[in-house]
Design a protein around this motif. Structure first.
Motif, mmCIF file in Angstrom:
data_model
loop_
_atom_site.group_PDB
_atom_site.id
_atom_site.type_symbol
_atom_site.label_atom_id
_atom_site.label_comp_id
_atom_site.label_asym_id
_atom_site.label_seq_id
_atom_site.Cartn_x
_atom_site.Cartn_y
_atom_site.Cartn_z
ATOM 1 N N ASN A 59 0.245 2.099 4.366
ATOM 2 C CA ASN A 59 0.883 1.880 3.057
ATOM 3 C C ASN A 59 0.740 3.114 2.169
ATOM 4 O OD1 ASN A 59 1.650 -0.718 3.727
ATOM 5 N ND2 ASN A 59 -0.184 -1.654 2.889
ATOM 6 N N TYR A 60 -0.482 3.677 2.117
ATOM 7 C CA TYR A 60 -0.700 4.888 1.335
ATOM 8 C C TYR A 60 0.159 6.038 1.870
ATOM 9 C CZ TYR A 60 -4.777 2.765 -0.914
ATOM 10 O OH TYR A 60 -5.607 1.957 -1.642
ATOM 11 N N GLU A 61 0.246 6.136 3.177
ATOM 12 C CA GLU A 61 1.008 7.223 3.790
ATOM 13 C C GLU A 61 2.489 7.109 3.464
ATOM 14 O OE1 GLU A 61 0.962 9.490 8.072
ATOM 15 O OE2 GLU A 61 0.857 7.301 8.055
ATOM 16 N N SER A 62 3.025 5.882 3.464
ATOM 17 C CA SER A 62 4.435 5.684 3.140
ATOM 18 C C SER A 62 4.719 6.084 1.690
ATOM 19 C CB SER A 62 4.813 4.218 3.376
ATOM 20 O OG SER A 62 6.143 3.986 3.001
ATOM 21 N N GLU A 63 3.830 5.673 0.773
ATOM 22 C CA GLU A 63 4.040 6.026 -0.634
ATOM 23 C C GLU A 63 3.866 7.524 -0.851
ATOM 24 O OE1 GLU A 63 2.556 4.484 -5.035
ATOM 25 O OE2 GLU A 63 1.852 3.529 -3.193
ATOM 26 N N ASP A 112 -0.036 12.370 -8.192
ATOM 27 C CA ASP A 112 -0.119 11.056 -7.546
ATOM 28 C C ASP A 112 -0.285 11.198 -6.034
ATOM 29 O OD1 ASP A 112 0.159 9.908 -9.987
ATOM 30 O OD2 ASP A 112 2.273 9.377 -9.764
ATOM 31 N N ALA A 113 0.453 12.147 -5.448
ATOM 32 C CA ALA A 113 0.341 12.373 -3.996
ATOM 33 C C ALA A 113 -1.069 12.837 -3.635
ATOM 34 C CB ALA A 113 1.378 13.393 -3.546
ATOM 35 N N HIS A 114 -1.656 13.678 -4.512
ATOM 36 C CA HIS A 114 -3.024 14.143 -4.259
ATOM 37 C C HIS A 114 -4.004 12.969 -4.305
ATOM 38 C CE1 HIS A 114 -6.432 16.869 -4.258
ATOM 39 N NE2 HIS A 114 -6.914 16.231 -5.306
ATOM 40 N N GLU A 115 -3.834 12.064 -5.261
ATOM 41 C CA GLU A 115 -4.700 10.887 -5.333
ATOM 42 C C GLU A 115 -4.538 10.011 -4.091
ATOM 43 O OE1 GLU A 115 -3.868 8.844 -8.933
ATOM 44 O OE2 GLU A 115 -4.592 10.462 -10.227
ATOM 45 N N LEU A 116 -3.293 9.843 -3.650
ATOM 46 C CA LEU A 116 -3.057 9.051 -2.439
ATOM 47 C C LEU A 116 -3.693 9.701 -1.218
ATOM 48 C CD1 LEU A 116 0.642 7.923 -2.946
ATOM 49 C CD2 LEU A 116 -1.362 6.442 -2.847
ATOM 50 N N ALA A 117 -3.641 11.033 -1.160
ATOM 51 C CA ALA A 117 -4.279 11.733 -0.044
ATOM 52 C C ALA A 117 -5.784 11.469 -0.043
ATOM 53 C CB ALA A 117 -3.996 13.233 -0.129
ATOM 54 N N ARG A 131 2.774 6.003 -13.819
ATOM 55 C CA ARG A 131 1.558 6.186 -13.019
ATOM 56 C C ARG A 131 0.679 4.951 -13.090
ATOM 57 N NH1 ARG A 131 -1.354 11.762 -14.252
ATOM 58 N NH2 ARG A 131 -2.666 10.887 -12.592
ATOM 59 N N LEU A 132 0.557 4.370 -14.293
ATOM 60 C CA LEU A 132 -0.235 3.145 -14.424
ATOM 61 C C LEU A 132 0.375 2.008 -13.605
ATOM 62 C CD1 LEU A 132 -1.124 3.153 -18.227
ATOM 63 C CD2 LEU A 132 -2.678 3.515 -16.307
ATOM 64 N N THR A 133 1.722 1.933 -13.627
ATOM 65 C CA THR A 133 2.391 0.875 -12.850
ATOM 66 C C THR A 133 2.136 1.038 -11.368
ATOM 67 O OG1 THR A 133 4.128 0.696 -14.535
ATOM 68 C CG2 THR A 133 4.604 -0.194 -12.340
ATOM 69 N N ARG A 134 2.254 2.275 -10.875
ATOM 70 C CA ARG A 134 2.001 2.510 -9.453
ATOM 71 C C ARG A 134 0.552 2.247 -9.100
ATOM 72 N NH1 ARG A 134 5.785 6.691 -10.099
ATOM 73 N NH2 ARG A 134 4.155 8.192 -10.556
ATOM 74 N N GLY A 135 -0.361 2.641 -10.013
ATOM 75 C CA GLY A 135 -1.772 2.352 -9.757
ATOM 76 C C GLY A 135 -2.040 0.865 -9.688
ATOM 77 N N SER A 136 -1.403 0.103 -10.601
ATOM 78 C CA SER A 136 -1.562 -1.354 -10.580
ATOM 79 C C SER A 136 -1.005 -1.948 -9.294
ATOM 80 C CB SER A 136 -0.856 -1.976 -11.792
ATOM 81 O OG SER A 136 -1.415 -1.503 -12.999
ATOM 82 N N LEU A 190 -3.450 -1.346 -6.583
ATOM 83 C CA LEU A 190 -4.580 -2.270 -6.704
ATOM 84 C C LEU A 190 -4.202 -3.670 -6.240
ATOM 85 C CD1 LEU A 190 -6.142 -1.218 -10.140
ATOM 86 C CD2 LEU A 190 -7.116 -0.893 -7.859
ATOM 87 N N GLN A 191 -2.991 -4.113 -6.608
ATOM 88 C CA GLN A 191 -2.545 -5.427 -6.160
ATOM 89 C C GLN A 191 -2.426 -5.483 -4.644
ATOM 90 O OE1 GLN A 191 1.098 -6.121 -8.268
ATOM 91 N NE2 GLN A 191 0.103 -6.512 -10.242
ATOM 92 N N GLU A 192 -1.909 -4.399 -4.045
ATOM 93 C CA GLU A 192 -1.793 -4.360 -2.588
ATOM 94 C C GLU A 192 -3.171 -4.393 -1.934
ATOM 95 O OE1 GLU A 192 0.138 -4.169 1.112
ATOM 96 O OE2 GLU A 192 0.815 -4.668 -0.910
ATOM 97 N N SER A 193 -4.111 -3.641 -2.519
ATOM 98 C CA SER A 193 -5.468 -3.653 -1.978
ATOM 99 C C SER A 193 -6.092 -5.037 -2.113
ATOM 100 C CB SER A 193 -6.332 -2.617 -2.708
ATOM 101 O OG SER A 193 -5.806 -1.313 -2.545
ATOM 102 N N HIS A 194 -5.828 -5.693 -3.267
ATOM 103 C CA HIS A 194 -6.357 -7.042 -3.466
ATOM 104 C C HIS A 194 -5.751 -8.014 -2.455
ATOM 105 C CE1 HIS A 194 -7.877 -10.577 -5.521
ATOM 106 N NE2 HIS A 194 -6.660 -11.065 -5.564
ATOM 107 N N ARG A 195 -4.434 -7.882 -2.200
ATOM 108 C CA ARG A 195 -3.784 -8.776 -1.239
ATOM 109 C C ARG A 195 -4.381 -8.596 0.153
ATOM 110 N NH1 ARG A 195 -0.156 -8.406 2.588
ATOM 111 N NH2 ARG A 195 0.157 -6.172 2.208
ATOM 112 N N ILE A 196 -4.574 -7.344 0.542
ATOM 113 C CA ILE A 196 -5.151 -7.083 1.860
ATOM 114 C C ILE A 196 -6.580 -7.612 1.931
ATOM 115 C CG2 ILE A 196 -5.874 -5.239 3.429
ATOM 116 C CD1 ILE A 196 -3.473 -3.636 2.472
ATOM 117 N N ALA A 197 -7.346 -7.455 0.814
ATOM 118 C CA ALA A 197 -8.719 -7.985 0.806
ATOM 119 C C ALA A 197 -8.722 -9.508 0.947
ATOM 120 C CB ALA A 197 -9.423 -7.565 -0.495
#
Length: 225
Positions: free
Chosen positions: A8-12, A49-54, A133-138, A141-148
Motif C-alpha cells: 500500500n505504501y509503495e503504491s502511494e 510525502d514520498a520521503h515519509e512513505l519511504a 497532507r493531513l488528509t493523506r496522513g489520516s 492511519l485509517q488503513e493501518s488501523h484497518r489492517i491492525a
C-alpha cells in the motif's frame, strides 16, 4: 500483513513520485511567476510525502520474511535515489525561478512588487497543501488501523482454533487414561483367572495321585492275602 502494508505504501509512493516527475518535466518549464512557484511548492510537498512513505516502507521492510525482504530491498534503494534526484531537479528549477524574477525586476524597475492577492494566493496554496497532507496522513492511519483490526481478528480466530484443538487433545488424553484403566482391570482379571487355573490343576493332579495310590494300595492288600 506487513507485506500488504508495504505494498500500500509503495503504491502511494509511486503515485506521488510520478506526479512530481511529471510536474518537473512537463509543467514547471512552461510556467513563470506565481504559477511556477506554486508548482514547485506542490512538487516539494509531494517529494516530502514520498520521503515519509519511504521511511514507513523501510520500517515495514524489517518485518518482512527473508525472500520478500530480499526482493524489496533493491527497490527501496532505488526509491531513495529517485527522491534525491528529483529534489536536486526541484532545487535547480527553483534557482531558475530566482533568475527569472531578478530579470523581471530589472526590466520593470525598482517599483515592481508582488501584489497582495499573489501573497494571499500563496498562503492559500500552503494551507491547501497542508490540509491535503493531513488528509493523506489520516487515510494512512485509517488503513493501518484497518489492517491492525483485521490482524486482531485473524489472531482471535487462531486462538479459538487452538482452544478447540486443546480441548480435543484433553478429551483424547482422558479417553486414553480411561482405556488404560480398563486394560489394567482386564490384566488383573486375567492374572486372577490364571492363578485359579493353576490352583485347579494342582488340586486335580493331587486328587488323581491320591486316587491312584488308593487303587494300588487296595490291589496290594488283596494280592497279599
Amino acid at each position: 500483513m506487513s507485506l500488504d502494508l508495504f505494498n500500500n505504501y509503495e503504491s502511494e509512493y509511486t503515485k506521488l513520485v510520478s506526479s512530481a516527475r511529471h510536474r518537473l518535466d512537463s509543467l514547471v518549464p512552461e510556467l513563470a511567476g506565481a504559477a511556477r512557484t506554486t508548482a514547485l511548492r506542490e512538487t516539494e510537498r509531494e517529494l516530502e510525502d514520498a520521503h515519509e512513505l519511504a521511511g514507513q516502507m523501510e520500517m515495514e521492510l524489517l518485518a518482512l520474511a527473508g525472500p520478500e525482504r530480499a526482493r524489496a530491498a533493491p527497490r527501496m534503494r532505488q526509491y531513495k535515489a529517485d527522491i534525491e534526484h528529483l529534489r536536486r531537479e526541484a532545487r535547480k528549477a527553483a534557482q531558475g525561478l530566482g533568475s527569472y524574477e531578478s530579470n523581471r525586476r530589472a526590466l520593470l524597475g525598482a517599483d515592481y512588487t508582488e501584489s497582495d492577492g499573489g501573497l494571499d494566493g500563496d498562503n492559500r496554496t500552503r494551507l491547501l497543501s497542508g490540509n491535503e497532507r493531513l488528509t493523506r496522513g489520516s487515510q494512512r492511519l485509517q488503513e493501518s488501523h484497518r489492517i491492525a483490526v483485521e490482524t486482531e481478528a485473524v489472531g482471535a480466530n487462531i486462538l479459538n482454533d487452538l482452544r478447540g484443538q486443546r480441548e480435543q487433545i484433553v478429551n483424547t488424553r482422558d479417553a486414553l487414561l480411561h482405556g488404560e484403566s480398563h486394560i489394567d482391570r482386564s490384566q488383573r482379571t486375567l492374572r486372577t483367572m490364571t492363578r485359579r487355573l493353576m490352583t485347579n490343576k494342582m488340586i486335580t493332579t493331587g486328587l488323581i495321585v491320591v486316587g491312584v495310590s488308593l487303587v494300588l494300595l487296595i490291589l496290594y492288600i488283596k494280592l497279599t492275602r
